[in-house]
Design an enzyme around this catalytic site. Sequence first.
Site, PDB file in Angstrom:
ATOM      1  N   TYR A 145     -25.091  13.979  62.784  1.00 49.21           N
ATOM      2  CA  TYR A 145     -25.495  14.548  62.448  1.00 49.21           C
ATOM      3  C   TYR A 145     -26.768  12.661  61.023  1.00 49.21           C
ATOM      4  O   TYR A 145     -26.427  13.002  60.689  1.00 49.21           O
ATOM      5  CB  TYR A 145     -25.780  15.571  61.327  1.00 49.21           C
ATOM      6  CG  TYR A 145     -27.374  16.010  60.491  1.00 49.21           C
ATOM      7  CD1 TYR A 145     -28.229  16.011  60.710  1.00 49.21           C
ATOM      8  CD2 TYR A 145     -27.244  16.009  59.466  1.00 49.21           C
ATOM      9  CE1 TYR A 145     -29.518  16.139  60.411  1.00 49.21           C
ATOM     10  CE2 TYR A 145     -28.320  16.478  58.616  1.00 49.21           C
ATOM     11  CZ  TYR A 145     -29.442  16.597  58.767  1.00 49.21           C
ATOM     12  OH  TYR A 145     -30.675  16.641  58.241  1.00 49.21           O
ATOM     13  N   LYS A 272     -30.978  27.907  59.828  1.00 49.60           N
ATOM     14  CA  LYS A 272     -30.735  27.318  61.686  1.00 49.60           C
ATOM     15  C   LYS A 272     -30.526  29.142  61.353  1.00 49.60           C
ATOM     16  O   LYS A 272     -31.042  29.337  62.730  1.00 49.60           O
ATOM     17  CB  LYS A 272     -29.720  26.819  61.685  1.00 49.60           C
ATOM     18  CG  LYS A 272     -29.826  25.415  61.333  1.00 49.60           C
ATOM     19  CD  LYS A 272     -30.732  24.341  60.957  1.00 49.60           C
ATOM     20  CE  LYS A 272     -30.467  22.967  60.999  1.00 49.60           C
ATOM     21  NZ  LYS A 272     -32.398  22.066  61.335  1.00 49.60           N
TER      22      LYS A 272
END
Lengths: 478, 478
Positions: A145, A272
Amino acid sequence: MNMLSMKASHDSHGQDSSYFLGWQEYEKNPYHPFQNPNGIIQMGLAENQLSFDLLESWLQKNLDIVGLKRDGVSVFRELALFQDYHGLPAFKNQLVNFMAKIRENRVKFSAEKLVLTAGATPANEILMFCLANPGEAFILPTPYYPGFDRDLKWRTGVEIVPMHCSSSNGFKITSFALEQAYQQAQKQSLKVKGVLVTNPSNPLGITMTKTELNHLVDFAIDKGIHIISDEIYSGTVFNSPKFVSIMEVANERSSQFHEILNRVHIVYSLSKDLGVPGFRVGMVYSNNEMVVSAATKMSSFGLVSSQTQYLLAHLLSDENFTLKYLEETQRRLKQRREVLVSGLRNAGVRCLKGNAGLFCWVDMRNLLSSSTFEAEKELWKKILYQVGLNISPGSSCHCSEPGWFRVCFANMSEDTLRVAMRRMKAFTDSVFSANFNGIRRSGFAQHNTNYATRSSIGKWVFQLSLHEESEPCTHCEL
Amino acid sequence: MNMLSMKASHDSHGQDSSYFLGWQEYEKNPYHPFQNPNGIIQMGLAENQLSFDLLESWLQKNLDIVGLKRDGVSVFRELALFQDYHGLPAFKNQLVNFMAKIRENRVKFSAEKLVLTAGATPANEILMFCLANPGEAFILPTPYYPGFDRDLKWRTGVEIVPMHCSSSNGFKITSFALEQAYQQAQKQSLKVKGVLVTNPSNPLGITMTKTELNHLVDFAIDKGIHIISDEIYSGTVFNSPKFVSIMEVANERSSQFHEILNRVHIVYSLSKDLGVPGFRVGMVYSNNEMVVSAATKMSSFGLVSSQTQYLLAHLLSDENFTLKYLEETQRRLKQRREVLVSGLRNAGVRCLKGNAGLFCWVDMRNLLSSSTFEAEKELWKKILYQVGLNISPGSSCHCSEPGWFRVCFANMSEDTLRVAMRRMKAFTDSVFSANFNGIRRSGFAQHNTNYATRSSIGKWVFQLSLHEESEPCTHCEL
């Protein structure tokens, strides 16, 4: 300039990568089906927008909770004053239940080992502050990420040592690669304090296998270091193999080596799995009492609003809702991913086989003009400015092989996704056709007979590339 | 243990001071008028609980907003996804209006210079990260808020150099004291990057005068350093002199020295002025573009929940409400403080003259067995365990003179405050009577004739002390 700190006056925050630049371009010219049909489609944002109808329907049935009431009486005063960094007990109890549910109750979590933070971003930073001194290092498997450069390093002074994963084995974590990264750190005189993984992986969109997790635990035991497992996508796993948490493996191994339990830490978030990044709910989970104690104190630098804790505590306490939400969301993610994968396949582009996350890891090596990161950037710019899609280049994720891109599919409507796929198709058609003509003119087609053969089988295998090294990815979906 | 960082394995977080220990004791045995009438009364918590009726009445009239709707339509989806670290524009616009209103519009603020943070705690830390490197220092006038040791130093590695203020001038900031602190830093080879003040002062409960603010600006210009003004109590000023913000003085001085504008930074929060610490709304305000840019990125480690931003944006947009709220809260704080001051006066204890905040700075030097910090701690323990009041000793605020305590008055009902005052009265009566008897027995009364004279005037001036140096505070209320 020197009146400011090094942190404020230098670019060490890592926000100048193409990952962030693509967002800025999108914001200047965002796609809208009617108002701006030629705008950029945002495919660089890992948001889960597929199940808002379920959340809104719950809210509609629970107006008292949304309205900050309990049995019709306002709890505003109580919440307004609640700033205890231990968090609302009711909320933490529901969070550990939710975490266990996602792992099918194969592992139990206890609320007193949970530290609330304003999102996963501070949770990861807090673990760095707790586990490493400035100048010490964590190993991170690549690709990772892009935000980690900021989140883990910027303010803590901790270093990241990349562990290079390869497409040849589907970017799996191996003992060899871990050891190589460790040796590399030693060469740089960096003391390694741990390994940080994302499981399910962002950007790969796959879960780690039990074999990989055991390699990780072996390595941590061998070197006497920590494991941080960022499991913020654990609720998105929509296909087999099932999600296995590091905590399950650590529990199994603890009979043999008990100390490992004190060195395994989880980062989690509702951003998420529940699709509420704006509400800023993250957390650290650790069996290590000293880590929990220090992290709790550090959570003062980013507590979760009590208003939000109250609302989500009630939402998560509704067992029927959470079960249905997880099941339905996973079903929708699977379906949506299929739209992306088949759309890209139709455009001659393949995706790494995946079973989780809000994105695909896409192999565009066949679209590169050469097997270099310069060519990757060139392709990224074309796709951003000409095709009008903001996707994230692998280089921004520190991928060691050029030509891979992260493409998000859950932050838009299906219609928009289909527009994006049509654009991709038109783009690759033009590239392939230009290359094919070029090849015909240069006689390159005769030289590369395998391409010509493939193209007759079907468009999706039309692996035209201007460089010859590109091997088809055996870990990609056919 | 060396697997953890120095930060996690050492006590550098500063949370072991008696300030925090007192809270823990309170939590074990909290006062309740019926269920636990002999419990500890919490007077160590700077909470503003006086105007919840006004807030609740607003909420009752704005159910749509509380229920996350706009014109009857749910905005849940929009808010759930909103994680832009620039914050909701509507909220920031209202915040800068509110800040200007508190300063009677003598200074204007602009939303793009405002950075939202999850409370003032991260705002202060973020400014340290932006303005100083590890090992560099900020000067803080004493006494200062005990939490600063954690907030400013712990994770940043920044050092605090105390600047000692004295009761002899009412703890005012002087050029001499600033210079002395600076010299002290140089002796310790510490590079001073700025001065951080709280205005209104926590724990003094007073505002800084324009003269003091000008001394501060002179000093910052002279040394080429920053000023941080933590103005989280600016809306609580209930008595003259009026609140003057550092930004007003900096603006005035900028014609003479423009660069000073780039070196003045404000920390603000809604926790105290609006009484909503649980909602975690803080902010950094700066004219320095690089600071705003870096602080915005750092705000990722503690963003404000979008749900909370939405609610408070609407609350603050109601001009009638905010004006009435500020006026009424200030009136109530003034009245409540008077209950404390007269209660303590009746118990023979005096308070520093104050005009702001949620606490008094109380002179208990006449209750010390000797003029030492050991005696202060002994008295603090007596008051905590025997009298059942949790107040904060000056030593926890790094006060350089023993015998001062911070006593909060706005986090309880008036009835509870009156119970606390009766307990204090009974306690000081017993101390004075024991001392008086002791003095009679030892002939001490003859030696200290001034005490005997005073005691005949009235109980509140019965300044009996076991040590002789204690001078009555000329800056205290009579």
